[in-house]
Write an enzyme that holds these catalytic residues in place. Sequence first.
Site, PDB file in Angstrom:
ATOM      1  N   CYS A   1      33.449  69.384 -66.486  1.00 36.37           N
ATOM      2  CA  CYS A   1      32.678  67.561 -66.817  1.00 36.37           C
ATOM      3  C   CYS A   1      33.167  67.152 -68.074  1.00 36.37           C
ATOM      4  CB  CYS A   1      31.509  67.629 -66.898  1.00 36.37           C
ATOM      5  SG  CYS A   1      30.727  67.981 -64.887  1.00 36.37           S
TER       6      CYS A   1
ATOM      7  N   ARG B   1      38.700  65.293 -67.437  1.00 30.93           N
ATOM      8  CA  ARG B   1      37.736  66.659 -67.037  1.00 30.93           C
ATOM      9  C   ARG B   1      36.977  66.176 -65.458  1.00 30.93           C
ATOM     10  NH1 ARG B   1      37.774  69.577 -70.878  1.00 30.93           N
ATOM     11  NH2 ARG B   1      35.945  71.001 -69.690  1.00 30.93           N
TER      12      ARG B   1
ATOM     13  N   TRP C   1      31.945  65.610 -63.187  1.00 31.15           N
ATOM     14  CA  TRP C   1      33.349  66.021 -61.892  1.00 31.15           C
ATOM     15  C   TRP C   1      31.521  66.537 -60.923  1.00 31.15           C
ATOM     16  CZ3 TRP C   1      34.986  71.021 -59.435  1.00 31.15           C
ATOM     17  CH2 TRP C   1      36.049  70.566 -58.579  1.00 31.15           C
TER      18      TRP C   1
ATOM     19  N   ASN D   1      28.032  71.572 -68.940  1.00 30.68           N
ATOM     20  CA  ASN D   1      29.489  70.939 -68.015  1.00 30.68           C
ATOM     21  C   ASN D   1      29.513  72.976 -67.870  1.00 30.68           C
ATOM     22  OD1 ASN D   1      31.719  71.607 -67.401  1.00 30.68           O
ATOM     23  ND2 ASN D   1      32.858  71.334 -69.119  1.00 30.68           N
ATOM     24  N   GLY D   2      29.688  73.007 -66.353  1.00 25.89           N
ATOM     25  CA  GLY D   2      29.886  74.141 -65.701  1.00 25.89           C
ATOM     26  C   GLY D   2      28.950  74.601 -64.114  1.00 25.89           C
TER      27      GLY D   2
ATOM     28  N   GLU E   1      55.449  73.925 -55.283  1.00 28.81           N
ATOM     29  CA  GLU E   1      55.065  73.300 -56.453  1.00 28.81           C
ATOM     30  C   GLU E   1      55.371  71.762 -56.124  1.00 28.81           C
ATOM     31  OE1 GLU E   1      53.026  73.138 -58.519  1.00 28.81           O
ATOM     32  OE2 GLU E   1      54.087  71.762 -59.949  1.00 28.81           O
TER      33      GLU E   1
ATOM     34  N   LYS F   1      52.311  68.926 -55.581  1.00 31.66           N
ATOM     35  CA  LYS F   1      52.696  67.882 -56.556  1.00 31.66           C
ATOM     36  C   LYS F   1      52.180  66.627 -55.581  1.00 31.66           C
ATOM     37  CE  LYS F   1      51.636  68.675 -59.774  1.00 31.66           C
ATOM     38  NZ  LYS F   1      52.278  69.473 -59.732  1.00 31.66           N
TER      39      LYS F   1
ATOM     40  N   GLU G   1      49.030  65.882 -53.598  1.00 28.12           N
ATOM     41  CA  GLU G   1      47.732  66.301 -54.845  1.00 28.12           C
ATOM     42  C   GLU G   1      47.744  64.742 -55.196  1.00 28.12           C
ATOM     43  OE1 GLU G   1      47.384  68.471 -58.146  1.00 28.12           O
ATOM     44  OE2 GLU G   1      49.416  68.564 -58.889  1.00 28.12           O
TER      45      GLU G   1
ATOM     46  N   HIS H   1      60.239  81.851 -37.984  1.00 26.62           N
ATOM     47  CA  HIS H   1      58.681  82.101 -37.318  1.00 26.62           C
ATOM     48  C   HIS H   1      57.836  80.885 -36.880  1.00 26.62           C
ATOM     49  CE1 HIS H   1      61.278  85.807 -38.030  1.00 26.62           C
ATOM     50  NE2 HIS H   1      61.811  85.074 -39.719  1.00 26.62           N
TER      51      HIS H   1
ATOM     52  N   LYS I   1      40.740  68.407 -63.864  1.00 24.50           N
ATOM     53  CA  LYS I   1      42.221  68.701 -64.540  1.00 24.50           C
ATOM     54  C   LYS I   1      41.703  69.990 -64.236  1.00 24.50           C
ATOM     55  CE  LYS I   1      45.916  68.400 -66.825  1.00 24.50           C
ATOM     56  NZ  LYS I   1      47.006  68.315 -65.732  1.00 24.50           N
TER      57      LYS I   1
HETATM   58  C1  AGP Z   1      48.328  71.070 -60.837  1.00 23.90           C
HETATM   59  O1  AGP Z   1      49.114  69.686 -60.759  1.00 23.90           O
HETATM   60  C2  AGP Z   1      47.296  70.934 -60.232  1.00 23.90           C
HETATM   61  N1  AGP Z   1      45.987  70.358 -60.804  1.00 23.90           N
HETATM   62  C3  AGP Z   1      46.075  72.673 -60.500  1.00 23.90           C
HETATM   63  O2  AGP Z   1      46.409  72.462 -59.718  1.00 23.90           O
HETATM   64  C4  AGP Z   1      46.404  73.145 -62.225  1.00 23.90           C
HETATM   65  O3  AGP Z   1      47.896  73.621 -61.983  1.00 23.90           O
HETATM   66  C5  AGP Z   1      45.632  74.183 -61.141  1.00 23.90           C
HETATM   67  O4  AGP Z   1      44.323  74.050 -61.395  1.00 23.90           O
HETATM   68  C6  AGP Z   1      45.481  75.384 -62.611  1.00 23.90           C
HETATM   69  O5  AGP Z   1      45.154  74.706 -64.143  1.00 23.90           O
HETATM   70  P1  AGP Z   1      45.440  75.398 -65.586  1.00 23.90           P
HETATM   71  O6  AGP Z   1      46.468  75.377 -65.530  1.00 23.90           O
HETATM   72  O7  AGP Z   1      45.040  74.403 -66.170  1.00 23.90           O
HETATM   73  O8  AGP Z   1      44.420  77.036 -65.253  1.00 23.90           O
END
Ligand code: AGP
Length: 609
Positions: free
Chosen positions: A2, A27, A75, A101-102, A481, A485, A488, A504, A604
Amino acid sequence: MCGIFGYRGKDLQLVYLLEGLKKLEYRGYDSCGVIAYNLGKFLCKKNSGKIEELKESLTDKLNNKYSSALLHTRWATHGKPIKLNAHPHKSSKKNIHVVHNGIIENYLELKKKLKKKGYKFKSDTDSEITANLIASFYKGSIEEAVFSAVKKLKGAFALGVLSEFEPDKIIAVRHKSPLLIGAAAEGFFLASDLPAIVSLAKEAVYLKEKQIAVLSAEKIKLYDFNGKRAKVNKEKINIKTVSTNKKGFKHFMLKEIYQQPKVLRDTLDIYTKNNQINFGQLKLTKKYLKGVKNIFITACGTAFHAAHVTKYFLERHTNIKVEIDTSSEFRYRDFNVNKGDLFIAISQSGETADTLAALKKAKKRKAKILSICNVIGSSLARESDSFIYTPAGPEIGVASTKAYTTQLMCLYLFCLHLATIKNTISKTNKNNILKELFKIPLYQKKILRQNKKIAMIAKKFSKAGCFLFLGRGINFPSALEGALKLKEISYIPAEGYPAGEMKHGPIALIDEYRAVVCIAPMDDLHEKMVSNLQEIKARRGKILAIINPADAEIPSFSNQIIYIPKLKFQEISPLLVVVALQLFAYSVAKNLGAEIDQPRNLAKSVTVE
Ligand code: AGP
């Protein structure tokens, strides 16, 4: 995760307070709220939805000035993203407001005890108990009440606290969740992260673990959890690293994709000197690095894919045993890291709970900790023996792009540094790879110039029901990756797979409705990729091939092609492949009208487990 934003000073208009909160919206953005005070009057308002909607509900108050304020963008972890669960939470007695936050891990046990003391609860959140817990200790001093309450809390918590009986104080608490204070002429700003204060303050105080700050109009007082005074250290804010506007791009993600050539150039400028690698500030001595036998690398999500690429590159150029795992797995495994092993943690935010936990486990086993991180004052950086800063600048788009390629560039350079110290790479080879790394920003620009063509290709694939991304060797992580991308930001199911595994099982998926992205630069596995593509073509799969211009075989059986410059050292091609995949994912999501910078259910940085 958050976003907390707070203010304590002479007075500031509500519209500016909301602007500060908006800088933290990446966030978390499913609900938000504000508690503000001035001259005997309080404003308390919270909403589900985004900050813009909260602002619209306060149009008649935007020019009002406030001297104390706490704001929060959420969040959801516990409890749906509805108004009732939004912060700030107010105690049912003694009117104490808290933003959090947490995660409070023992909130159910505390809730039961507080209910017995007659405290009422309105929300399903863990955060609400902090307001009632502080109230239960309140006897006229809000800081004393906070000192008592934090001792009862378990988990991770950054708190902002405002008591209606002492509205001239803002209390801030940091434990396993970041909080910093900006010092400006207008007063003090409290924030979860730098972007919220960089245009407001020139200096910052980074709260340390288990620290409590008491903000009055004139000063900051710092205490530890036992109420013992601590020294206030103001650090200059490096403005260069923080610019949070889209500069004409439709989305932060697109802006950050286009920033990659520049931030990689910056990375090369920082970590090389006279065309030689220079990790001057690295606190790992050459003597220590020469003796390293085992390296463990941990991270989450995109950062884990950087770990994966690094594993292939390290194995190719050093005799070191490399083990990688996602942080959420490493932290619960009994992995045999020993004293002196090198444990590398990669994280854009430096606040990812699982990565911090895995790092702490390795630290307990006396491993040496190196973190690769995009935030200088982050928890990860502070917990490490040594730290390589990725100069990507703040990455606002939730989908990581420039942070990933900056991590890769730093890791390639570090691996070459390590291989040189261990004498496992020839000077010529090292210099030739380095020379090619210097060309990467230019080569990336060539790919960025294809954006319109990639957008056309994306249109043809936007209706695909699901995607398979295939790669081999060092581009298998590129396939992972690319799939991450796409899924998400477009919410289309997408899976990255080692191409050699197709027979397989996954080949059963292939028919004319399947989209397959094949990463096939002309490296030593190219011929194997050709066979994979022929097998897919034979089953009428729709192929998007990521290949080099000189490739004469693959175009004949691909539906669409994105060309990337051919490299002499294909082991650094992940730095180019990923740019094509980022643009492809972005265009598919844009065609679908997706919420690209703030995808649903994501944040994020995942500072909770
Ligand atoms: C990546 O596009 C994602 N948003 C997510 O997987 C991110 O890479 C992951 O949460 C790790 O975050 P960090 O690099 O801040 O530790």
